[in-house]
Design a protein around this motif. Structure first.
Motif, PDB file in Angstrom:
ATOM      1  N   UNK A 268      33.689  27.109  49.158  1.00 27.16           N
ATOM      2  CA  UNK A 268      34.410  27.800  50.235  1.00 27.16           C
ATOM      3  C   UNK A 268      35.884  27.454  50.318  1.00 27.16           C
ATOM      4  N   UNK A 269      36.328  26.402  49.635  1.00 26.49           N
ATOM      5  CA  UNK A 269      37.703  25.929  49.810  1.00 26.49           C
ATOM      6  C   UNK A 269      38.635  26.389  48.692  1.00 26.49           C
ATOM      7  N   UNK A 270      38.252  27.438  47.995  1.00 24.84           N
ATOM      8  CA  UNK A 270      39.009  27.869  46.825  1.00 24.84           C
ATOM      9  C   UNK A 270      40.460  28.184  47.153  1.00 24.84           C
ATOM     10  N   UNK A 271      40.705  28.799  48.302  1.00 30.12           N
ATOM     11  CA  UNK A 271      42.077  29.178  48.646  1.00 30.12           C
ATOM     12  C   UNK A 271      42.961  27.972  48.921  1.00 30.12           C
ATOM     13  N   UNK A 272      42.371  26.779  49.031  1.00 32.96           N
ATOM     14  CA  UNK A 272      43.158  25.569  49.260  1.00 32.96           C
ATOM     15  C   UNK A 272      43.628  24.917  47.964  1.00 32.96           C
ATOM     16  N   UNK A 273      43.275  25.524  46.839  1.00 36.61           N
ATOM     17  CA  UNK A 273      43.742  25.052  45.537  1.00 36.61           C
ATOM     18  C   UNK A 273      44.923  25.910  45.104  1.00 36.61           C
ATOM     19  N   UNK A 274      45.933  25.268  44.538  1.00 36.93           N
ATOM     20  CA  UNK A 274      47.109  25.988  44.033  1.00 36.93           C
ATOM     21  C   UNK A 274      46.750  26.561  42.660  1.00 36.93           C
ATOM     22  N   UNK A 275      46.062  27.685  42.689  1.00 38.72           N
ATOM     23  CA  UNK A 275      45.476  28.271  41.489  1.00 38.72           C
ATOM     24  C   UNK A 275      46.083  29.637  41.218  1.00 38.72           C
ATOM     25  N   UNK A 276      46.675  29.785  40.036  1.00 37.86           N
ATOM     26  CA  UNK A 276      47.307  31.040  39.624  1.00 37.86           C
ATOM     27  C   UNK A 276      46.520  31.603  38.447  1.00 37.86           C
ATOM     28  N   UNK A 277      46.146  32.872  38.521  1.00 39.81           N
ATOM     29  CA  UNK A 277      45.292  33.502  37.524  1.00 39.81           C
ATOM     30  C   UNK A 277      45.996  34.724  36.940  1.00 39.81           C
ATOM     31  N   UNK A 278      45.928  34.875  35.622  1.00 41.81           N
ATOM     32  CA  UNK A 278      46.508  36.051  34.977  1.00 41.81           C
ATOM     33  C   UNK A 278      45.661  37.280  35.283  1.00 41.81           C
ATOM     34  N   UNK A 279      46.327  38.347  35.703  1.00 43.89           N
ATOM     35  CA  UNK A 279      45.680  39.628  35.950  1.00 43.89           C
ATOM     36  C   UNK A 279      46.563  40.745  35.384  1.00 43.89           C
ATOM     37  N   UNK A 280      45.961  41.910  35.208  1.00 41.96           N
ATOM     38  CA  UNK A 280      46.742  43.073  34.790  1.00 41.96           C
ATOM     39  C   UNK A 280      46.699  44.191  35.817  1.00 41.96           C
ATOM     40  N   UNK A 281      45.812  44.063  36.810  1.00 40.29           N
ATOM     41  CA  UNK A 281      45.615  45.198  37.708  1.00 40.29           C
ATOM     42  C   UNK A 281      44.948  44.743  38.995  1.00 40.29           C
ATOM     43  N   UNK A 306      36.005  48.770  51.040  1.00 44.80           N
ATOM     44  CA  UNK A 306      37.402  48.348  50.935  1.00 44.80           C
ATOM     45  C   UNK A 306      37.697  47.908  49.514  1.00 44.80           C
ATOM     46  N   UNK A 307      38.979  47.907  49.164  1.00 44.10           N
ATOM     47  CA  UNK A 307      39.398  47.503  47.825  1.00 44.10           C
ATOM     48  C   UNK A 307      39.068  46.038  47.555  1.00 44.10           C
ATOM     49  N   UNK A 308      38.991  45.208  48.600  1.00 49.05           N
ATOM     50  CA  UNK A 308      38.653  43.803  48.407  1.00 49.05           C
ATOM     51  C   UNK A 308      37.235  43.631  47.884  1.00 49.05           C
ATOM     52  N   UNK A 309      36.395  44.621  48.060  1.00 45.61           N
ATOM     53  CA  UNK A 309      35.012  44.535  47.586  1.00 45.61           C
ATOM     54  C   UNK A 309      34.873  44.911  46.123  1.00 45.61           C
ATOM     55  N   UNK A 310      35.921  45.368  45.500  1.00 50.07           N
ATOM     56  CA  UNK A 310      35.866  45.737  44.081  1.00 50.07           C
ATOM     57  C   UNK A 310      36.073  44.470  43.257  1.00 50.07           C
ATOM     58  N   UNK A 311      34.997  43.902  42.743  1.00 50.52           N
ATOM     59  CA  UNK A 311      35.104  42.633  42.008  1.00 50.52           C
ATOM     60  C   UNK A 311      35.515  42.884  40.565  1.00 50.52           C
ATOM     61  N   UNK A 312      36.164  41.871  39.982  1.00 48.55           N
ATOM     62  CA  UNK A 312      36.630  42.010  38.601  1.00 48.55           C
ATOM     63  C   UNK A 312      37.497  43.226  38.400  1.00 48.55           C
ATOM     64  N   UNK A 313      38.510  43.454  39.244  1.00 47.22           N
ATOM     65  CA  UNK A 313      39.248  44.723  39.176  1.00 47.22           C
ATOM     66  C   UNK A 313      39.932  44.963  37.837  1.00 47.22           C
ATOM     67  N   UNK A 314      40.455  43.900  37.208  1.00 49.23           N
ATOM     68  CA  UNK A 314      41.120  44.111  35.920  1.00 49.23           C
ATOM     69  C   UNK A 314      40.117  44.576  34.868  1.00 49.23           C
ATOM     70  N   UNK A 315      38.938  43.939  34.830  1.00 53.98           N
ATOM     71  CA  UNK A 315      37.920  44.362  33.880  1.00 53.98           C
ATOM     72  C   UNK A 315      37.466  45.785  34.126  1.00 53.98           C
ATOM     73  N   UNK A 316      37.331  46.150  35.410  1.00 56.36           N
ATOM     74  CA  UNK A 316      36.938  47.518  35.753  1.00 56.36           C
ATOM     75  C   UNK A 316      37.990  48.518  35.303  1.00 56.36           C
TER      76      UNK A 316
END
Length: 391
Positions: A268-281, A306-316
């Protein structure tokens, strides 16, 4: 003669009917991915992107005078040997033109001989392993609509250095994909006269990343480059979250973790990590008319709101674009013969896709549809959703 005419006439009708049936037979694409193991939701994201594009194409009348597109799915669990067992069935499927690969690169790389000996077009909408596309087989039957490891390494290191980090530790999953990233990261650092502060490996299904993280910390790294898929990356993040907030290394991660598998496994604490992920979309806040239309179709087909429910958006999105590019190549080739469709992929004109507008998606010397200009960084918000931090 009069007695023969009805029979002859019936035979002619039967032959004509068979010809029409053959002409209107569905055109088949395959999806060959992990659909039930550690990266199953990445496979599902690709599946949904392909289904969205196929639905659009079929609603517009199909291809080659009305032939519908059809998708067949095979689950290789991310295991190259299982992929090899399934490839003959896929390659011999009637009317199959091409296969979309999944998140993992090794099931493609370790089967390149079979793929090329049987002229099986493979398009990767997620796998980034360099060898998926860059190899010695000619003519080349593999294409990619995704990031690739070499360009991704350059991009991530540039982003980390621009934020003031100087000693970069590296954690890689112990697979062929991890080795691809080792080479990419090492070469990108060497071009800057740098070496990794530390390089660690994590095995598939390791549940605890404490050993690897502690080694990186002892080496004095001030940031971590991470290339591992969901379960192994989650193990590293869980170890990191046991540190005090001011002792947590920033992470610059490959896009292999960008799915709900990783979110669920990280806690549950993922947003508390300074984590940057490569995305294309991303669909979130995307002003593009096509992005809005596809998001609406996604909600209608899959029951999201909602758009937040679309998981793996770059892969999709990458799978959606890959299917459309294959459809355009089939139309251009005026055929489902694989060699002709392969040649047509290298000669496509402009196409306005989801991820980008492709002026010339592929050429004889370039089977990469995307470039570092398409790369962006994203972070996880408190709801575990990846949100772009760069436009």
């Amino acid at each position: 003669m009069r007695r023969l005419l009805p029979g002859v006439f019936g035979l002619v009708l039967l032959c004509c009917g068979m010809a029409v049936a053959q002409e209107k037979a569905s055109i088949v694409l395959g999806l060959h991915a992990d659909m039930s193991s550690g990266s199953a939701l990445a496979g599902e994201a690709i599946l949904r992107g392909a289904q969205l594009a196929i639905a659009e194409i079929n609603e517009q009348g199909g291809l080659l005078g009305g032939r519908k597109l059809e998708l067949v799915v095979r689950d290789h669990h991310g295991v190259p040997t299982r992929a090899m067992e399934q490839l003959p069935e896929l390659a011999s499927t009637p009317h199959l033109v091409a296969v979309l690969s999944g998140l993992h690169g090794p099931p493609v790389v370790q089967n390149l001989r079979y793929i090329h000996e049987h002229q099986l077009i493979v398009v990767s909408p997620w796998a980034s392993t360099s060898g998926v596309v860059h190899h010695d087989w000619s003519p080349n039957y593999t294409f990619r609509v995704s990031v690739n490891d070499q360009q991704m390494a350059e991009y991530l290191i540039a982003q980390a250095l621009a934020r003031g980090h100087k000693r970069l530790g590296i954690v890689l999953e112990k697979t062929g994909w991890g080795r691809s990233n080792k080479k990419a990261f090492s070469e990108a650092l060497a071009r800057r006269q740098m070496t990794p502060a530390c390089m660690q490996w994590i095995n598939w299904a390791d549940a605890d990343g404490e050993e690897q993280l502690a080694a990186v910390e002892r080496a004095g790294a001030d940031a971590l480059l991470l290339a591992a898929n969901a379960p192994e990356s989650a193990a590293i993040v869980r170890a990191l979250m046991r540190r005090p907030a001011d002792k947590r290394l920033p992470i610059y991660a490959h896009g292999g973790i960008s799915g709900p598998d990783f979110v669920r496994q990280s806690g549950a604490l993922l947003s508390q990590v300074d984590l940057h992920v490569v995305q294309t979309f991303s669909f979130i806040g995307n002003p593009g008319a096509r992005a809005k239309a596809v998001a609406a179709k996604y909600h209608a087909l899959f029951g999201t709101r909602s758009e937040e429910e679309i998981f793996g958006p770059a892969g999709t999105a990458q799978a959606y674009d890959a299917v459309w590019l294959l459809a355009l190549a089939i139309q251009k080739a005026k055929s489902t013969e694989r060699s002709r469709v392969r040649d047509a992929l290298e000669r496509l004109g402009p196409y306005e896709g989801l991820v980008r507008t492709y002026q010339s998606p592929f050429t004889p010397s370039r089977h990469e549809a995307l470039s570092p200009a398409d790369y962006k960084l994203a972070t996880f918000n408190p709801r575990g959703v990846l949100v772009l931090t760069q436009p």
